[in-house]
Design a protein around this motif. Structure first.
Motif, PDB file in Angstrom:
ATOM      1  N   VAL A  34      55.098 -12.058  71.383  1.00 12.38           N
ATOM      2  CA  VAL A  34      54.348 -13.233  71.814  1.00 12.38           C
ATOM      3  C   VAL A  34      53.726 -13.827  70.558  1.00 12.38           C
ATOM      4  CG1 VAL A  34      52.398 -14.114  73.149  1.00 12.38           C
ATOM      5  CG2 VAL A  34      53.847 -12.325  74.111  1.00 12.38           C
ATOM      6  N   GLY A  35      54.182 -15.012  70.184  1.00 11.57           N
ATOM      7  CA  GLY A  35      53.691 -15.622  68.950  1.00 11.57           C
ATOM      8  C   GLY A  35      53.984 -14.717  67.776  1.00 11.57           C
ATOM      9  N   LEU A  36      52.957 -14.324  67.043  1.00 13.44           N
ATOM     10  CA  LEU A  36      53.113 -13.464  65.876  1.00 13.44           C
ATOM     11  C   LEU A  36      52.911 -11.987  66.211  1.00 13.44           C
ATOM     12  CD1 LEU A  36      51.154 -15.702  63.343  1.00 13.44           C
ATOM     13  CD2 LEU A  36      53.625 -15.609  63.716  1.00 13.44           C
ATOM     14  N   LYS A 101      49.703  -3.039  74.623  1.00 14.51           N
ATOM     15  CA  LYS A 101      50.256  -2.698  75.942  1.00 14.51           C
ATOM     16  C   LYS A 101      50.729  -3.961  76.659  1.00 14.51           C
ATOM     17  CE  LYS A 101      48.566  -0.817  80.352  1.00 14.51           C
ATOM     18  NZ  LYS A 101      47.358  -0.213  80.974  1.00 14.51           N
ATOM     19  N   SER A 102      49.884  -4.996  76.682  1.00 16.93           N
ATOM     20  CA  SER A 102      50.244  -6.226  77.387  1.00 16.93           C
ATOM     21  C   SER A 102      49.465  -7.414  76.834  1.00 16.93           C
ATOM     22  CB  SER A 102      49.966  -6.101  78.888  1.00 16.93           C
ATOM     23  OG  SER A 102      48.577  -5.985  79.128  1.00 16.93           O
ATOM     24  N   ILE A 103      50.017  -8.594  77.079  1.00 18.49           N
ATOM     25  CA  ILE A 103      49.360  -9.843  76.686  1.00 18.49           C
ATOM     26  C   ILE A 103      49.447 -10.802  77.864  1.00 18.49           C
ATOM     27  CG2 ILE A 103      49.384 -11.842  75.152  1.00 18.49           C
ATOM     28  CD1 ILE A 103      50.627 -10.073  73.015  1.00 18.49           C
ATOM     29  N   GLU A 104      48.285 -11.258  78.329  1.00 18.15           N
ATOM     30  CA  GLU A 104      48.251 -12.282  79.362  1.00 18.15           C
ATOM     31  C   GLU A 104      48.140 -13.637  78.689  1.00 18.15           C
ATOM     32  OE1 GLU A 104      45.968 -13.623  83.459  1.00 18.15           O
ATOM     33  OE2 GLU A 104      45.287 -11.836  82.400  1.00 18.15           O
ATOM     34  N   ILE A 105      49.024 -14.535  79.060  1.00 14.75           N
ATOM     35  CA  ILE A 105      49.086 -15.867  78.477  1.00 14.75           C
ATOM     36  C   ILE A 105      48.107 -16.777  79.223  1.00 14.75           C
ATOM     37  CG2 ILE A 105      50.610 -17.793  77.882  1.00 14.75           C
ATOM     38  CD1 ILE A 105      51.516 -15.063  76.676  1.00 14.75           C
ATOM     39  N   LEU A 147      62.576 -10.576  79.947  1.00 17.90           N
ATOM     40  CA  LEU A 147      61.432 -10.755  79.050  1.00 17.90           C
ATOM     41  C   LEU A 147      60.482  -9.568  79.068  1.00 17.90           C
ATOM     42  CD1 LEU A 147      60.360 -14.443  79.752  1.00 17.90           C
ATOM     43  CD2 LEU A 147      61.372 -13.548  77.663  1.00 17.90           C
ATOM     44  N   ASN A 148      60.712  -8.618  79.960  1.00 25.66           N
ATOM     45  CA  ASN A 148      59.759  -7.544  80.230  1.00 25.66           C
ATOM     46  C   ASN A 148      58.390  -8.168  80.522  1.00 25.66           C
ATOM     47  OD1 ASN A 148      59.030  -4.919  80.703  1.00 25.66           O
ATOM     48  ND2 ASN A 148      58.477  -4.509  78.577  1.00 25.66           N
ATOM     49  N   ALA A 149      58.399  -9.084  81.483  1.00 25.30           N
ATOM     50  CA  ALA A 149      57.201  -9.841  81.833  1.00 25.30           C
ATOM     51  C   ALA A 149      57.029  -9.882  83.344  1.00 25.30           C
ATOM     52  CB  ALA A 149      57.308 -11.266  81.287  1.00 25.30           C
ATOM     53  N   THR A 150      55.800 -10.190  83.756  1.00 21.75           N
ATOM     54  CA  THR A 150      55.518 -10.421  85.165  1.00 21.75           C
ATOM     55  C   THR A 150      54.868 -11.784  85.309  1.00 21.75           C
ATOM     56  OG1 THR A 150      53.417  -9.235  84.959  1.00 21.75           O
ATOM     57  CG2 THR A 150      55.269  -7.997  85.855  1.00 21.75           C
ATOM     58  N   VAL A 183      52.217 -12.461  82.265  1.00 23.78           N
ATOM     59  CA  VAL A 183      51.901 -11.310  81.418  1.00 23.78           C
ATOM     60  C   VAL A 183      53.173 -10.779  80.790  1.00 23.78           C
ATOM     61  CG1 VAL A 183      50.901  -8.991  81.336  1.00 23.78           C
ATOM     62  CG2 VAL A 183      49.937 -10.692  82.890  1.00 23.78           C
ATOM     63  N   VAL A 184      53.152 -10.567  79.483  1.00 20.24           N
ATOM     64  CA  VAL A 184      54.263  -9.955  78.749  1.00 20.24           C
ATOM     65  C   VAL A 184      53.859  -8.517  78.442  1.00 20.24           C
ATOM     66  CG1 VAL A 184      55.694 -10.051  76.677  1.00 20.24           C
ATOM     67  CG2 VAL A 184      54.947 -12.169  77.768  1.00 20.24           C
TER      68      VAL A 184
END
Length: 187
Positions: A34-36, A101-105, A147-150, A183-184
């Motif tokens: 996600v981004g950098l 672990k995870s990133i919520e956009i 994407l391994n995302a939800t 979320v990724v």
């Protein structure tokens, strides 16, 4: 035009191209990125990655606390001006060497190569293969294996009552249903 006069124009064009490419990668979502931020990024790297932004740390009590049901650490990233960009959760609590672990956009500028972002509709998301829905009491969570995302869609968008355990199939989701969260996951 002479060669001497055209050289500064060529350098300017190359510089603008490089800057625009770097700006695009700052908001790009890919599997494991996600981004950098990548799967190898640690909590201590966040200070450098977001040196021009603000980081708000919501730290748990970790193993030192008395609360058995502990929340995860959260690092909220805010752009100058106060716009919430991301919420980052590390794998290990209270560990600066932990990976993510995870990133919520939270910002619509973060997009996939296919332009999937917070302002996307279900019609745009449904182009992904292996899209699996799972119902909760208030929403439907879509698992995007590519994407391994939800992605979460509120049941109100589906015309269903909240707090129902009714299973939802992909066919029941309207094309114009909007995303509630994105979320990724890194694992």
């Amino acid at each position: 035009m002479t060669k001497k006069n055209s050289l500064p124009l060529i350098l300017l064009a190359i510089s603008l191209f490089i800057v625009s490419c770097n700006n695009n990668s700052k908001f790009k979502i890919e599997k494991g990125k996600v981004g950098l931020i990548t799967g190898k990024t640690t909590v201590q790297d966040l200070e450098n990655i977001f040196k021009n932004d603000s980081i708000v740390k919501n730290l748990s009590e970790g193993a030192l606390g008395d609360d058995y049901f502990q929340d995860d650490d959260e690092y909220l990233i805010f752009e100058k001006g106060g716009k919430h960009l991301l919420t980052i959760v590390p794998k290990e609590q209270l560990d600066s060497t932990s990976t993510i672990k995870s990133i919520e956009i939270h910002d619509r500028r973060f997009k996939t190569e296919d332009d999937i972002c917070l302002s996307s509709t279900f019609l745009e998301i449904s182009a992904y293969n292996n899209l699996r829905p799972e119902s909760t009491l208030q929403s439907v969570t879509l698992f995007l294996d590519a994407l391994n995302a939800t992605i979460t869609i509120d049941k109100e968008e589906l015309g269903l009552k909240n707090f129902s355990s009714q299973k939802v199939s992909l066919e029941q989701i309207p094309d114009l249903a909007k995303i509630k969260s994105f979320v990724v996951w890194f694992n």
